[in-house]
Scaffold this active site. Structure first.
Site, PDB file in Angstrom:
ATOM      1  N   LYS A  99      40.417  41.800  44.707  1.00  8.50           N
ATOM      2  CA  LYS A  99      40.868  40.427  44.964  1.00  8.50           C
ATOM      3  C   LYS A  99      41.607  40.302  46.297  1.00  8.50           C
ATOM      4  CE  LYS A  99      43.347  40.271  41.186  1.00  8.50           C
ATOM      5  NZ  LYS A  99      42.870  41.449  40.444  1.00  8.50           N
ATOM      6  N   THR A 100      42.578  41.190  46.491  1.00 12.65           N
ATOM      7  CA  THR A 100      43.421  41.072  47.682  1.00 12.65           C
ATOM      8  C   THR A 100      42.621  41.322  48.949  1.00 12.65           C
ATOM      9  OG1 THR A 100      45.369  41.745  46.421  1.00 12.65           O
ATOM     10  CG2 THR A 100      45.492  41.941  48.816  1.00 12.65           C
ATOM     11  N   GLU A 140      44.343  34.017  46.030  1.00 15.65           N
ATOM     12  CA  GLU A 140      44.011  35.088  45.110  1.00 15.65           C
ATOM     13  C   GLU A 140      44.348  34.616  43.703  1.00 15.65           C
ATOM     14  OE1 GLU A 140      45.449  39.679  44.252  1.00 15.65           O
ATOM     15  OE2 GLU A 140      45.508  38.892  46.300  1.00 15.65           O
TER      16      GLU A 140
END
Length: 403
Positions: A99-100, A140
């Protein structure tokens, strides 16, 4: 200048956290009067909460925290993030892993957009920003507590789906259902090729084949996911792909910290077996000498359930050292017999005879690494706790290599 949140008072409990600090920064840009407290800087007390403030908290802040018992109106951080996703068209990135990094790739490839990411975007030097004239907001979306279901995405991305947060999800089907509900909230959906079951009309991504400084096949998939979202946003995909050629990565995601005793020190947030395996494979792709892995298990529950998979993943390194479990919100008393030694044993089961050191403490790990690291090694410090401080300390106090 009148801003959307002018006159609003927001108090952030745990403002030093990467997610909370980004929200606080954006709230100030939008005109709110922002205050906050953090356990690491002064601690928590009811007196910290200003009169008339809304108290913003995360799932990591228990209900009996003194700043949550004042009677002030409360707001989960995801509710505040959800408000932001209603102010601009939003690209929201979720998934068990990546995600990051994928969010950071979007920020880097689409300069000038507003964003909130769960780590520092190294090319911008911060984890969040708000540009009033930007077309898009990039966020995010956290699945760990199902808070992603509060957001209002225009484009939703799911990089992958695995059972990780065992105290939130009962099964892999439960994980799938949550991601499917998240994707259903968006105009367009982007998923990995094996996740079309989550939404029938979802767009799939493959593997980016252009220049990319961050190593590993998983990062090529992350880049492809970001570019697919950019395509659906109607932005210039070719220009975005070209910008990825100088993508510097995200904080604690295969982040090169420096050198210690002739070894390259790389820090990574990897705290799930899939992530540990991918990080070690990425290290191998750099044609380094030995890969030395220092791993700090995160949560007793995850350590207990994934012990065998962690051992198999760590067995891909040349030398392994294991710290004790970083407990976060859990207690050892609830998980008798579970410790970092559990991972030492499963690593030796996966590859009998390999050098595996039960470091347990930070001090013991530092001593072991000072005695072990050689010229040309690549040291990986992995985990979601405070293992990163060891690598940075080794770099800061490194002596010239004598091997």
């Amino acid at each position: 200048m009148n801003q959307p949140w002018s006159g609003r008072k927001l108090h952030f409990v745990g403002i030093g956290g990467v997610g909370m600090s980004g929200l606080a920064k954006v709230a100030r840009i939008l005109g709110a009067d922002v205050t906050g407290s953090d356990r690491a800087q002064g601690g928590h007390a009811a007196s910290n909460v200003p009169a008339g403030a809304e108290v913003v908290y995360s799932s990591a802040i228990p209900a009996d925290n003194p700043e949550r018992t004042t009677g002030a109106p409360e707001l989960h951080r995801a509710d505040l993030l959800a408000e932001l996703t209603q102010l601009k068209p939003t690209i929201a990135v979720s998934g068990t892993h990546g995600k990051t990094t994928t969010s950071s790739m979007l920020v880097h490839a689409l300069p000038g957009q507003s964003y909130l990411v769960g780590g520092e975007v190294r090319s911008t030097g911060t984890n969040a920003d708000w540009h009033p004239d930007s077309e898009w907001l990039i966020v995010e979306a956290d699945e760990s507590d199902r808070s992603l279901l509060k957001l209002h995405p225009t484009i939703a991305v799911v990089t992958n789906a695995e059972l990780d947060h065992h105290t939130t999800y009962a099964s892999s089907r439960d994980v799938d259902e949550t991601f499917a509900a998240f994707l259903a909230r968006a105009r367009d959906a982007v998923v990995a090729p094996d996740l079309t079951r989550l939404r029938a009309d979802a767009h799939v991504f493959g593997e980016f084949d252009g220049p990319l400084p961050v190593p590993g096949a998983h990062n090529r998939r992350n880049a492809a996911a970001a570019l697919k979202a950019i395509e659906l946003a109607g932005e210039d995909v070719a220009a975005a792909a070209a910008r990825l050629a100088d993508f510097q990565g995200a904080g604690r995601r295969f982040e090169v910290v420096g050198e210690a005793q002739g070894a390259t020190v790389v820090d990574d947030y990897a705290h799930h077996p899939t992530e540990v395996r991918a990080t070690i494979e990425a290290a191998r792709s750099r044609d380094a000498g030995r890969v030395v892995a220092l791993f700090q298990p995160h949560l007793f529950s995850r350590t207990q359930r994934e012990a065998m998979a962690f051992g198999q993943a760590l067995a891909g390194a040349d030398v392994v050292a294991v710290l004790d479990v970083y407990p976060a919100r859990e207690t050892a008393a609830d998980y008798p017999g579970v410790s970092g030694l559990t991972i030492v044993r499963t690593t030796l089961d996966a590859r009998p005879g390999m050098p595996v050191f039960w470091a347990k403490t930070h001090a013991a790990a530092r001593r072991f690494l000072q005695d072990t690291l050689q010229n040309g090694d690549l040291l990986l410090t992995m985990g979601a706790g405070d293992v990163n401080t060891i690598g940075r300390d080794l770099v800061a106090h490194s002596e010239a290599p004598g091997r």
